[in-house]
Write a protein that holds these residues in place. Structure first.
Motif, PDB file in Angstrom:
ATOM      1  N   LYS A  32       0.830  -1.207   0.000  1.00 36.50           N
ATOM      2  CA  LYS A  32       0.000   0.000   0.000  1.00 36.50           C
ATOM      3  C   LYS A  32       0.863   1.254   0.000  1.00 36.50           C
ATOM      4  O   LYS A  32       0.539   2.245  -0.669  1.00 36.50           O
ATOM      5  CB  LYS A  32      -0.929  -0.016   1.207  1.00 36.50           C
ATOM      6  CG  LYS A  32      -2.043  -1.047   1.127  1.00 36.50           C
ATOM      7  CD  LYS A  32      -2.981  -0.951   2.326  1.00 36.50           C
ATOM      8  CE  LYS A  32      -4.119  -1.962   2.221  1.00 36.50           C
ATOM      9  NZ  LYS A  32      -5.033  -1.895   3.377  1.00 36.50           N
ATOM     10  N   ASP A  33       1.960   1.226   0.768  1.00 32.06           N
ATOM     11  CA  ASP A  33       2.863   2.373   0.791  1.00 32.06           C
ATOM     12  C   ASP A  33       3.432   2.645  -0.598  1.00 32.06           C
ATOM     13  O   ASP A  33       3.469   3.789  -1.070  1.00 32.06           O
ATOM     14  CB  ASP A  33       4.017   2.119   1.761  1.00 32.06           C
ATOM     15  CG  ASP A  33       3.587   2.005   3.204  1.00 32.06           C
ATOM     16  OD1 ASP A  33       2.525   2.576   3.539  1.00 32.06           O
ATOM     17  OD2 ASP A  33       4.294   1.344   3.984  1.00 32.06           O
ATOM     18  N   LEU A  34       3.875   1.564  -1.252  1.00 30.10           N
ATOM     19  CA  LEU A  34       4.479   1.697  -2.579  1.00 30.10           C
ATOM     20  C   LEU A  34       3.450   2.209  -3.577  1.00 30.10           C
ATOM     21  O   LEU A  34       3.745   3.084  -4.405  1.00 30.10           O
ATOM     22  CB  LEU A  34       5.041   0.352  -3.027  1.00 30.10           C
ATOM     23  CG  LEU A  34       5.824   0.346  -4.347  1.00 30.10           C
ATOM     24  CD1 LEU A  34       7.060   1.220  -4.250  1.00 30.10           C
ATOM     25  CD2 LEU A  34       6.219  -1.078  -4.715  1.00 30.10           C
ATOM     26  N   ALA A  35       2.238   1.669  -3.504  1.00 32.68           N
ATOM     27  CA  ALA A  35       1.183   2.109  -4.418  1.00 32.68           C
ATOM     28  C   ALA A  35       0.891   3.587  -4.238  1.00 32.68           C
ATOM     29  O   ALA A  35       0.710   4.322  -5.223  1.00 32.68           O
ATOM     30  CB  ALA A  35      -0.080   1.281  -4.178  1.00 32.68           C
ATOM     31  N   ALA A  36       0.844   4.038  -2.994  1.00 27.92           N
ATOM     32  CA  ALA A  36       0.567   5.454  -2.725  1.00 27.92           C
ATOM     33  C   ALA A  36       1.655   6.345  -3.307  1.00 27.92           C
ATOM     34  O   ALA A  36       1.373   7.399  -3.888  1.00 27.92           O
ATOM     35  CB  ALA A  36       0.429   5.679  -1.222  1.00 27.92           C
ATOM     36  N   ARG A  37       2.916   5.943  -3.135  1.00 28.75           N
ATOM     37  CA  ARG A  37       4.026   6.751  -3.656  1.00 28.75           C
ATOM     38  C   ARG A  37       4.053   6.793  -5.182  1.00 28.75           C
ATOM     39  O   ARG A  37       4.468   7.787  -5.774  1.00 28.75           O
ATOM     40  CB  ARG A  37       5.349   6.199  -3.133  1.00 28.75           C
ATOM     41  CG  ARG A  37       5.550   6.378  -1.635  1.00 28.75           C
ATOM     42  CD  ARG A  37       6.989   6.086  -1.236  1.00 28.75           C
ATOM     43  NE  ARG A  37       7.186   6.254   0.205  1.00 28.75           N
ATOM     44  CZ  ARG A  37       8.386   6.265   0.785  1.00 28.75           C
ATOM     45  NH1 ARG A  37       9.486   6.097   0.053  1.00 28.75           N
ATOM     46  NH2 ARG A  37       8.483   6.415   2.103  1.00 28.75           N
ATOM     47  N   CYS A  38       3.596   5.705  -5.794  1.00 31.68           N
ATOM     48  CA  CYS A  38       3.600   5.649  -7.264  1.00 31.68           C
ATOM     49  C   CYS A  38       2.309   6.163  -7.881  1.00 31.68           C
ATOM     50  O   CYS A  38       2.238   6.367  -9.100  1.00 31.68           O
ATOM     51  CB  CYS A  38       3.838   4.211  -7.729  1.00 31.68           C
ATOM     52  SG  CYS A  38       5.464   3.535  -7.325  1.00 31.68           S
ATOM     53  N   GLY A  39       1.284   6.340  -7.050  1.00 29.90           N
ATOM     54  CA  GLY A  39      -0.007   6.771  -7.579  1.00 29.90           C
ATOM     55  C   GLY A  39      -0.753   5.651  -8.262  1.00 29.90           C
ATOM     56  O   GLY A  39      -1.514   5.896  -9.202  1.00 29.90           O
ATOM     57  N   GLU A  57       8.780  -0.190 -18.521  1.00 32.01           N
ATOM     58  CA  GLU A  57       9.994   0.497 -18.092  1.00 32.01           C
ATOM     59  C   GLU A  57       9.658   1.670 -17.174  1.00 32.01           C
ATOM     60  O   GLU A  57      10.368   1.936 -16.196  1.00 32.01           O
ATOM     61  CB  GLU A  57      10.796   0.959 -19.313  1.00 32.01           C
ATOM     62  CG  GLU A  57      11.359  -0.207 -20.118  1.00 32.01           C
ATOM     63  CD  GLU A  57      12.267   0.227 -21.249  1.00 32.01           C
ATOM     64  OE1 GLU A  57      12.676   1.420 -21.252  1.00 32.01           O
ATOM     65  OE2 GLU A  57      12.586  -0.602 -22.123  1.00 32.01           O
ATOM     66  N   ASP A  58       8.569   2.378 -17.475  1.00 29.06           N
ATOM     67  CA  ASP A  58       8.143   3.489 -16.607  1.00 29.06           C
ATOM     68  C   ASP A  58       7.733   2.970 -15.228  1.00 29.06           C
ATOM     69  O   ASP A  58       7.984   3.645 -14.213  1.00 29.06           O
ATOM     70  CB  ASP A  58       6.989   4.257 -17.249  1.00 29.06           C
ATOM     71  CG  ASP A  58       7.444   5.137 -18.406  1.00 29.06           C
ATOM     72  OD1 ASP A  58       8.666   5.434 -18.481  1.00 29.06           O
ATOM     73  OD2 ASP A  58       6.596   5.520 -19.234  1.00 29.06           O
ATOM     74  N   ASP A  59       7.110   1.782 -15.193  1.00 26.78           N
ATOM     75  CA  ASP A  59       6.740   1.192 -13.901  1.00 26.78           C
ATOM     76  C   ASP A  59       7.989   0.927 -13.061  1.00 26.78           C
ATOM     77  O   ASP A  59       8.004   1.189 -11.852  1.00 26.78           O
ATOM     78  CB  ASP A  59       5.986  -0.126 -14.103  1.00 26.78           C
ATOM     79  CG  ASP A  59       4.590   0.065 -14.676  1.00 26.78           C
ATOM     80  OD1 ASP A  59       4.045   1.180 -14.539  1.00 26.78           O
ATOM     81  OD2 ASP A  59       4.061  -0.901 -15.250  1.00 26.78           O
ATOM     82  N   ILE A  60       9.027   0.415 -13.693  1.00 29.30           N
ATOM     83  CA  ILE A  60      10.263   0.132 -12.961  1.00 29.30           C
ATOM     84  C   ILE A  60      10.908   1.423 -12.466  1.00 29.30           C
ATOM     85  O   ILE A  60      11.396   1.490 -11.329  1.00 29.30           O
ATOM     86  CB  ILE A  60      11.231  -0.672 -13.843  1.00 29.30           C
ATOM     87  CG1 ILE A  60      10.701  -2.103 -14.013  1.00 29.30           C
ATOM     88  CG2 ILE A  60      12.640  -0.682 -13.255  1.00 29.30           C
ATOM     89  CD1 ILE A  60      11.551  -2.986 -14.882  1.00 29.30           C
ATOM     90  N   ARG A  61      10.889   2.451 -13.282  1.00 25.58           N
ATOM     91  CA  ARG A  61      11.455   3.731 -12.850  1.00 25.58           C
ATOM     92  C   ARG A  61      10.705   4.260 -11.629  1.00 25.58           C
ATOM     93  O   ARG A  61      11.317   4.724 -10.661  1.00 25.58           O
ATOM     94  CB  ARG A  61      11.396   4.744 -13.994  1.00 25.58           C
ATOM     95  CG  ARG A  61      12.310   4.422 -15.173  1.00 25.58           C
ATOM     96  CD  ARG A  61      12.343   5.558 -16.180  1.00 25.58           C
ATOM     97  NE  ARG A  61      13.167   5.205 -17.332  1.00 25.58           N
ATOM     98  CZ  ARG A  61      12.696   4.697 -18.459  1.00 25.58           C
ATOM     99  NH1 ARG A  61      11.388   4.496 -18.603  1.00 25.58           N
ATOM    100  NH2 ARG A  61      13.499   4.394 -19.454  1.00 25.58           N
ATOM    101  N   ALA A  62       9.360   4.201 -11.699  1.00 25.99           N
ATOM    102  CA  ALA A  62       8.558   4.687 -10.576  1.00 25.99           C
ATOM    103  C   ALA A  62       8.800   3.852  -9.325  1.00 25.99           C
ATOM    104  O   ALA A  62       8.900   4.382  -8.208  1.00 25.99           O
ATOM    105  CB  ALA A  62       7.079   4.670 -10.961  1.00 25.99           C
ATOM    106  N   TRP A  63       8.903   2.542  -9.484  1.00 31.02           N
ATOM    107  CA  TRP A  63       9.119   1.637  -8.345  1.00 31.02           C
ATOM    108  C   TRP A  63      10.452   1.957  -7.663  1.00 31.02           C
ATOM    109  O   TRP A  63      10.526   2.072  -6.432  1.00 31.02           O
ATOM    110  CB  TRP A  63       9.109   0.206  -8.853  1.00 31.02           C
ATOM    111  CG  TRP A  63       9.061  -0.867  -7.813  1.00 31.02           C
ATOM    112  CD1 TRP A  63      10.027  -1.167  -6.890  1.00 31.02           C
ATOM    113  CD2 TRP A  63       7.994  -1.809  -7.597  1.00 31.02           C
ATOM    114  NE1 TRP A  63       9.649  -2.221  -6.118  1.00 31.02           N
ATOM    115  CE2 TRP A  63       8.393  -2.643  -6.516  1.00 31.02           C
ATOM    116  CE3 TRP A  63       6.763  -2.038  -8.195  1.00 31.02           C
ATOM    117  CZ2 TRP A  63       7.605  -3.685  -6.040  1.00 31.02           C
ATOM    118  CZ3 TRP A  63       5.966  -3.079  -7.729  1.00 31.02           C
ATOM    119  CH2 TRP A  63       6.379  -3.888  -6.666  1.00 31.02           C
TER     120      TRP A  63
END
Length: 282
Positions: A32-39, A57-63
């Motif tokens: 949940k924390d990660l999802a919140a930070r990534c939107g 690739e954008d998902d990995i950058r955001a993660w």
């Protein structure tokens, strides 16, 4: 024999997912924390972390950004591209045209020392005459591509055939007997192609076997495949191009090649089968 969702690709996806999940754990982040930070919705994090969804690739950058691990981004994106390269649909592989798809495989051929090829529907590319290649690629182009770069693709494949003249390499080809009679080309072109096979058989570095038509077979025909050294297998499926590098999967294809090779005829017997197919074209 295999599907696009091969165990090699699945295993590589799981490894990537494990690395992403470890980053989040090292950063002390819950899903949940990660999802919140990534939107994102939390379910997206769960799907990526369990390898059910392949990240972009954008998902990995955001993660990585969310985990404070941006220094890991490059390596993880490289891993993602390696996973994607295991399975390529023909549409994606040939999106830049047939010439590019031929050229991209040249480095693999140049670094390989031992080639094994099984052909169930067409003469292997390394043994094709230019006119036969043109007819094969023209058929593919008409079925799958709006761009016509067949002439350039033929030149690229002919260039790749230079590896045949390198004395440091050895080649083993297995061809199903019906391939000799499949008229992908006009009779004149097919005859020329069969003459080419008879010529190549004289090379001490080339083993050419013909798997004869038989009622009782220890191994049924399978999809066209190439084995490069003992490191990689490439398989041509109806829907795309599969690359296998896991030792167990490479071994499975090596075993299959061995069974097919034991059923083939060689030397004078193979020459007689080829000559019979050639003479039947008249």
């Amino acid at each position: 024999m295999v599907r696009s969702t091969s165990s090699s690709a699945q295993r590589a996806r799981r490894v990537l997912a494990d690395r992403l999940r470890e980053l989040a754990g090292d950063a002390g982040l819950t899903g949940k924390d990660l999802a919140a930070r990534c939107g994102w919705h939390p379910s997206k994090v769960s799907r990526i972390a369990t390898a059910r969804t392949r990240p972009s690739e954008d998902d990995i950058r955001a993660w990585c950004r969310a985990c404070g691990a941006e220094d890991q981004t490059g390596d993880l994106i490289a891993s993602l591209r390696a996973v994607e390269g295991m399975w390529l649909s023909w549409r994606r592989l040939e999106r830049a045209g047939l010439r590019r798809s031929q050229e991209e495989r040249l480095p693999l051929y140049q670094r390989t020392r031992r080639f094994r090829s099984y052909a169930g529907w067409a003469i292997p590319g390394l043994l094709q005459t230019p006119r036969y290649t043109e007819d094969v690629l023209r058929t593919i182009q008409r079925q799958r591509l709006p761009t016509d770069d067949v002439a350039e693709a033929v030149a690229a494949r002919v260039e790749r055939q230079r590896v045949l003249s390198d004395g440091q390499r050895v080649f083993a080809f297995l061809i199903e007997e019906p391939v000799l009679r499949n008229t992908l080309s006009a009779a004149e072109v097919q005859r020329e192609q069969l003459e080419r096979l008879l010529t190549v058989m004289g090379s001490p570095r080339v083993s050419l076997g013909v798997v004869p038509v038989a009622r009782d077979r220890a191994q049924l025909p399978v999809e066209n495949f190439w084995i490069f050294d003992n490191a990689q297998v490439n398989v041509e499926l109806v829907s795309g191009y599969l690359t296998l590098t896991q030792p167990s999967e490479v071994g499975a294809y090596s075993d299959t090649f061995g069974r097919l090779a034991s059923m083939a005829v060689y030397g004078a017997r193979a020459r007689a089968v080829i000559e019979e197919a050639r003479d039947a074209l008249a």
